[in-house]
Motif scaffolding. Structure first.
Motif, mmCIF file in Angstrom:
data_model
loop_
_atom_site.group_PDB
_atom_site.id
_atom_site.type_symbol
_atom_site.label_atom_id
_atom_site.label_comp_id
_atom_site.label_asym_id
_atom_site.label_seq_id
_atom_site.Cartn_x
_atom_site.Cartn_y
_atom_site.Cartn_z
ATOM 1 N N UNK A 139 0.808 -1.229 0.125
ATOM 2 C CA UNK A 139 -0.064 -0.106 0.025
ATOM 3 C C UNK A 139 0.895 1.200 0.029
ATOM 4 N N UNK A 140 0.690 2.047 -0.927
ATOM 5 C CA UNK A 140 1.445 3.063 -0.941
ATOM 6 C C UNK A 140 0.641 4.428 -0.563
ATOM 7 N N UNK A 141 1.331 5.270 0.213
ATOM 8 C CA UNK A 141 0.769 6.350 1.010
ATOM 9 C C UNK A 141 1.287 7.833 0.391
ATOM 10 N N UNK A 142 0.640 8.459 -0.325
ATOM 11 C CA UNK A 142 1.219 9.520 -1.196
ATOM 12 C C UNK A 142 1.679 10.659 -0.313
ATOM 13 N N UNK A 143 2.791 11.212 -0.332
ATOM 14 C CA UNK A 143 3.206 12.389 0.228
ATOM 15 C C UNK A 143 3.079 13.790 -0.685
ATOM 16 N N UNK A 144 2.490 13.512 -1.725
ATOM 17 C CA UNK A 144 2.140 14.613 -2.641
ATOM 18 C C UNK A 144 1.963 15.934 -2.052
ATOM 19 N N UNK A 145 0.869 15.989 -1.066
ATOM 20 C CA UNK A 145 0.385 17.152 -0.615
ATOM 21 C C UNK A 145 1.451 17.832 0.674
ATOM 22 N N UNK A 146 2.075 16.798 1.208
ATOM 23 C CA UNK A 146 2.881 17.133 2.181
ATOM 24 C C UNK A 146 4.035 17.982 1.316
ATOM 25 N N UNK A 147 4.317 17.776 0.155
ATOM 26 C CA UNK A 147 5.584 18.194 -0.434
ATOM 27 C C UNK A 147 5.312 19.479 -1.062
ATOM 28 N N UNK A 148 4.080 19.318 -1.620
ATOM 29 C CA UNK A 148 3.491 20.400 -2.650
ATOM 30 C C UNK A 148 2.650 21.537 -1.981
ATOM 31 N N UNK A 149 1.962 21.368 -1.170
ATOM 32 C CA UNK A 149 0.907 22.288 -0.526
ATOM 33 C C UNK A 149 1.869 23.374 0.307
ATOM 34 N N UNK A 150 1.183 24.637 0.172
ATOM 35 C CA UNK A 150 1.971 25.608 0.845
ATOM 36 C C UNK A 150 1.507 25.753 2.444
ATOM 37 N N UNK A 151 2.103 26.700 3.138
ATOM 38 C CA UNK A 151 1.790 26.602 4.362
ATOM 39 C C UNK A 151 0.399 26.970 4.849
ATOM 40 N N UNK A 152 -0.368 28.056 3.931
ATOM 41 C CA UNK A 152 -1.745 28.523 4.003
ATOM 42 C C UNK A 152 -2.744 27.342 3.714
ATOM 43 N N UNK A 153 -2.294 26.463 2.938
ATOM 44 C CA UNK A 153 -3.129 25.284 2.186
ATOM 45 C C UNK A 153 -3.053 24.229 3.363
ATOM 46 N N UNK A 154 -1.862 24.162 4.163
ATOM 47 C CA UNK A 154 -1.696 23.199 5.006
ATOM 48 C C UNK A 154 -2.585 23.641 6.291
ATOM 49 N N UNK A 155 -2.541 25.001 6.547
ATOM 50 C CA UNK A 155 -3.462 25.366 7.761
ATOM 51 C C UNK A 155 -4.963 25.156 7.446
ATOM 52 N N UNK A 156 -5.229 25.269 6.299
ATOM 53 C CA UNK A 156 -6.647 24.998 5.671
ATOM 54 C C UNK A 156 -6.770 23.649 5.811
ATOM 55 N N UNK A 157 -6.066 22.509 5.969
ATOM 56 C CA UNK A 157 -6.160 21.155 5.987
ATOM 57 C C UNK A 157 -6.774 20.903 4.569
ATOM 58 N N UNK A 158 -6.318 21.070 3.339
ATOM 59 C CA UNK A 158 -6.788 20.853 2.220
ATOM 60 C C UNK A 158 -6.720 19.323 1.814
ATOM 61 N N UNK A 159 -7.414 18.923 0.729
ATOM 62 C CA UNK A 159 -7.192 17.478 0.363
ATOM 63 C C UNK A 159 -6.893 17.739 -1.316
ATOM 64 N N UNK A 160 -6.682 16.647 -2.010
ATOM 65 C CA UNK A 160 -6.393 16.573 -3.126
ATOM 66 C C UNK A 160 -7.151 17.595 -4.171
ATOM 67 N N UNK A 161 -8.590 17.294 -4.105
ATOM 68 C CA UNK A 161 -9.521 18.263 -4.796
ATOM 69 C C UNK A 161 -9.207 19.453 -4.719
ATOM 70 N N UNK A 162 -9.061 20.015 -3.433
ATOM 71 C CA UNK A 162 -8.737 21.520 -3.194
ATOM 72 C C UNK A 162 -7.617 21.943 -4.056
ATOM 73 N N UNK A 163 -6.459 21.151 -3.831
ATOM 74 C CA UNK A 163 -5.133 21.543 -4.457
ATOM 75 C C UNK A 163 -5.421 21.541 -5.910
ATOM 76 N N UNK A 164 -5.819 20.637 -6.604
ATOM 77 C CA UNK A 164 -6.083 20.404 -8.234
ATOM 78 C C UNK A 164 -6.765 21.677 -8.628
ATOM 79 N N UNK A 165 -8.017 22.016 -7.913
ATOM 80 C CA UNK A 165 -8.663 23.315 -8.382
ATOM 81 C C UNK A 165 -8.394 24.736 -7.958
ATOM 82 N N UNK A 166 -7.499 24.660 -7.036
ATOM 83 C CA UNK A 166 -6.754 26.022 -6.421
ATOM 84 C C UNK A 166 -5.752 26.348 -7.562
#
Length: 251
Positions: A224-251
């Motif tokens: 089972x692979x657990x993606x660290x994509x958001x951990x590596x690519x989301x900015x601090x503001x996005x992490x503070x808002x606890x975004x998910x993959x859908x939020x990231x792709x559409x922002x």
């Protein structure tokens, strides 16, 4: 354009419909809810894509306009349904009057199930997509990667954007219990946790994946692979808002 009525008729005549045992689910298959309206109005999906995804996930509607995300397993059994309410921008309505509820809780309050236990067993949302409807389907399903996200909305929308995957939703941060992975043995599984400032969400899902892979039922299954994509690519503001993959792709 294919209408919802036409697609509904196709579902009623499909092998999937015969697999699913709950009459309650059959009576509540509907796109007349706030969520389906908001998905289109916000531009996340076209009307046709929304209808297609609604049929795929057996979406229902409550009397007050909430969407019902039915949890159906690979045996066609309906475990429960989560009722949620959405705003026109397709964000969840967090007014306490519209707190997410479970169909099983509603039925117990109405004394429909007088002897029912206090809790129902849940499964991953969208799990019924792994039901092989025809003899030749099993091999194809086993080859198609399974992606697990947290929110039902994310699985719903991204299933239309990336149909090469089977999209499931845990339905919550802590809804990744070991037993829920049993129907996924033998499948290629990718987990896409939400992100946060301290990485706790990623760690929790990573630890869950490690525990699953140590179970006897997971022997000879792909890792089972657990993606660290958001951990590596989301900015601090996005992490503070606890975004998910859908939020990231559409922002």
């Amino acid at each position: 354009m294919v209408s919802f009525r036409q697609m509904l008729a196709e579902i009623h005549s499909s092998p999937l419909y015969r697999h699913i045992t709950s009459g309650l689910w059959q009576r509540n298959l509907s796109i007349h809810n706030q969520f389906c309206d908001a998905v289109v109005a916000s531009g996340l999906l076209s009307w046709h894509q929304m209808v297609s995804a609604s049929c795929r996930y057996c979406i229902g509607s409550s009397r007050k306009g909430g969407v019902i995300f039915w949890q159906i397993d690979t045996e066609g059994r309906v475990h429960d349904g989560k009722v949620m309410y959405y705003l026109p921008d397709c964000h969840r309505n967090k007014d306490e009057r519209f707190h997410p509820t479970w169909v099983s809780d509603f039925m117990k309050r109405k004394n429909r199930f007088p002897g029912a236990p206090n809790t129902s067993t849940h499964c991953f949302f969208g799990l019924h997509q792994l039901i092989p409807l025809f003899k030749d389907d099993r091999e194809e399903l086993m080859q198609k990667p399974v992606v697990i996200v947290e929110a039902e909305k994310t699985a719903f929308v991204l299933s239309e954007r990336y149909p090469q995957y089977i999209w499931l939703a845990a339905g919550g941060l802590g809804e990744v219990q070991v037993d829920k992975f049993r129907p996924l043995r033998g499948h290629k599984v990718l987990m896409m946790p939400d992100t946060d400032l301290d990485g706790k969400t990623f760690k929790r899902w990573y630890d869950a994946a490690q525990t699953v892979m140590q179970q006897i039922f997971w022997e000879d299954s792909p890792p089972i692979h657990v993606s660290s994509f958001l951990e590596k690519n989301a900015c601090q503001d996005q992490k503070q808002r606890k975004i998910d993959l859908l939020d990231y792709l559409y922002e």
